[in-house]
Design an enzyme around this catalytic site. Sequence first.
Site, PDB file in Angstrom:
ATOM      1  N   ASP A  97      -5.224  71.915  22.815  1.00 40.66           N
ATOM      2  CA  ASP A  97      -6.270  71.340  23.650  1.00 40.66           C
ATOM      3  C   ASP A  97      -6.377  69.853  23.287  1.00 40.66           C
ATOM      4  OD1 ASP A  97      -7.556  71.248  21.231  1.00 40.66           O
ATOM      5  OD2 ASP A  97      -9.159  72.637  21.774  1.00 40.66           O
ATOM      6  N   ASP A 269      -7.213  81.642  26.887  1.00 41.28           N
ATOM      7  CA  ASP A 269      -7.284  81.611  25.426  1.00 41.28           C
ATOM      8  C   ASP A 269      -8.701  81.984  25.036  1.00 41.28           C
ATOM      9  OD1 ASP A 269      -8.419  78.790  26.138  1.00 41.28           O
ATOM     10  OD2 ASP A 269      -8.949  79.115  24.049  1.00 41.28           O
ATOM     11  N   CYS A 307      -3.038 103.639  20.846  1.00 37.03           N
ATOM     12  CA  CYS A 307      -2.589 102.253  20.653  1.00 37.03           C
ATOM     13  C   CYS A 307      -1.313 102.212  19.817  1.00 37.03           C
ATOM     14  CB  CYS A 307      -3.703 101.456  19.971  1.00 37.03           C
ATOM     15  SG  CYS A 307      -3.262  99.748  19.634  1.00 37.03           S
ATOM     16  N   CYS A 309      -0.183  99.560  18.152  1.00 39.13           N
ATOM     17  CA  CYS A 309      -0.153  98.443  17.204  1.00 39.13           C
ATOM     18  C   CYS A 309       0.097  98.945  15.781  1.00 39.13           C
ATOM     19  CB  CYS A 309      -1.457  97.638  17.275  1.00 39.13           C
ATOM     20  SG  CYS A 309      -2.807  98.259  16.261  1.00 39.13           S
ATOM     21  N   CYS A 312      -2.991 100.770  14.181  1.00 40.17           N
ATOM     22  CA  CYS A 312      -3.277 102.128  14.677  1.00 40.17           C
ATOM     23  C   CYS A 312      -2.151 103.108  14.346  1.00 40.17           C
ATOM     24  CB  CYS A 312      -3.540 102.101  16.177  1.00 40.17           C
ATOM     25  SG  CYS A 312      -5.097 101.265  16.574  1.00 40.17           S
ATOM     26  N   HIS A 338      -4.980  94.597  15.558  1.00 39.20           N
ATOM     27  CA  HIS A 338      -5.326  95.534  16.641  1.00 39.20           C
ATOM     28  C   HIS A 338      -5.978  94.803  17.823  1.00 39.20           C
ATOM     29  CE1 HIS A 338      -6.914  98.849  18.938  1.00 39.20           C
ATOM     30  NE2 HIS A 338      -8.035  98.146  18.976  1.00 39.20           N
TER      31      HIS A 338
HETATM   32 ZN   LIG Z   1      -4.319  99.333  17.598  1.00 43.55          ZN
END
Ligand SMILES: [Zn+2]
Length: 375
Positions: A97, A269, A307, A309, A312, A338
């Site tokens: 920015d 963002d 999930c 990720c 998880c 996560h």
């Molecule tokens: Zn997750």
Amino acid sequence: MLSLNNQQFSFQVISNKGKPRAGILKTPHGDVQTPVFMPVGTQATVKAITPAQLDEIGVTILLSNTYHLYLRPGADIISELGGLHHFMHWDKAILTDSGGFQVFSLGETRKINNDGVTFKSHLDGSLHHFTPELAIQVQEKLGADIIMTFDECPDPHDLKYNMDALKRTHLWAERCLKAKTRTDQALFGIIQGGIFPDLREQSAEFITSLNFPGYAIGGLSVGETKSEMLAILDGVDGWLPADKPRYLMGVGTPQDLIEAVRRGIDMFDCVLPTRLARHQAAQTFFGRINLMNAVHAHDPNPIDISCQCYTCQHFSRAYLRHLIVAKEMLAATLISIHNIFTLVELMRRIRRSILENCFDQYAFEMTKLMEKPAD
Ligand SMILES: [Zn+2]
């Protein structure tokens, strides 16, 4: 005006059945599939997460803050050490920015005139004068792929003030273009005008006449109501050229992302996923979960059983709660992984739904799911 090296930077909309768009943004540091969520790395780091972890999540572009890096460690040091990509060991795309938003958030400690803004550093009280030329110079030293014009971000409800500020923002956009020397960075113009559609339209008309390679909507998500924000976003598709990327600054709740994509926005963002993580909150597709709650103390399940990720796949809610209670740093890292994954995955699914021509159906189902309280 210097033209951009088009081999290194381009944008292509590959599907837009109606306003929602799926596209590809080419940058010198890789392709970015849009719509895209950019995690925020204020101090040249996305808080508590390594670049390798961001890469594994599937992040292709992140944002860093010029104001913070200008004050500390200073743009010269980052330039000396090979630029921001090298400094923070991130070889995918970066957007910086212009510092405008932070400077204008300083309230009483800053003074604005047509030349620029004088402000006191929030770190040590030292006095600084920021101008459009300096904002570009600093961003050229940092070396991000996408850089932003220096704009004024006023109270969105003050009509008289917005009219004055808009004139400055437009003059400053022209000065930013003149100040630019590098051809391997894309400079995006910013549209301001508060909650006033006619000012926004006027701003879009002026800023797009300068022919930037991308356009941002600034000054939203700064105190206006949700319906005021959406009313402005309703106009965006008509005001901005179809073949340039559109970036809505500082917006990042799942509901806002869906509603903005619906209105033709490509890039976002927000600090929200990492900020929530530091306050023990997990963002899921079925709402937010406060992992500090005692109800999780014995829970062997992950935050979200569906999930994919890293967090998880390997850790229970009970373990995460234990880390929080024991004040272990790993809590922030695992929850941030996560939370960022959830927003990146949301954008992947939104993109797929656009390409498969079923965005409206997907948005309807997701919105219904997310409105339910999770705990
Ligand atoms: Zn997750």
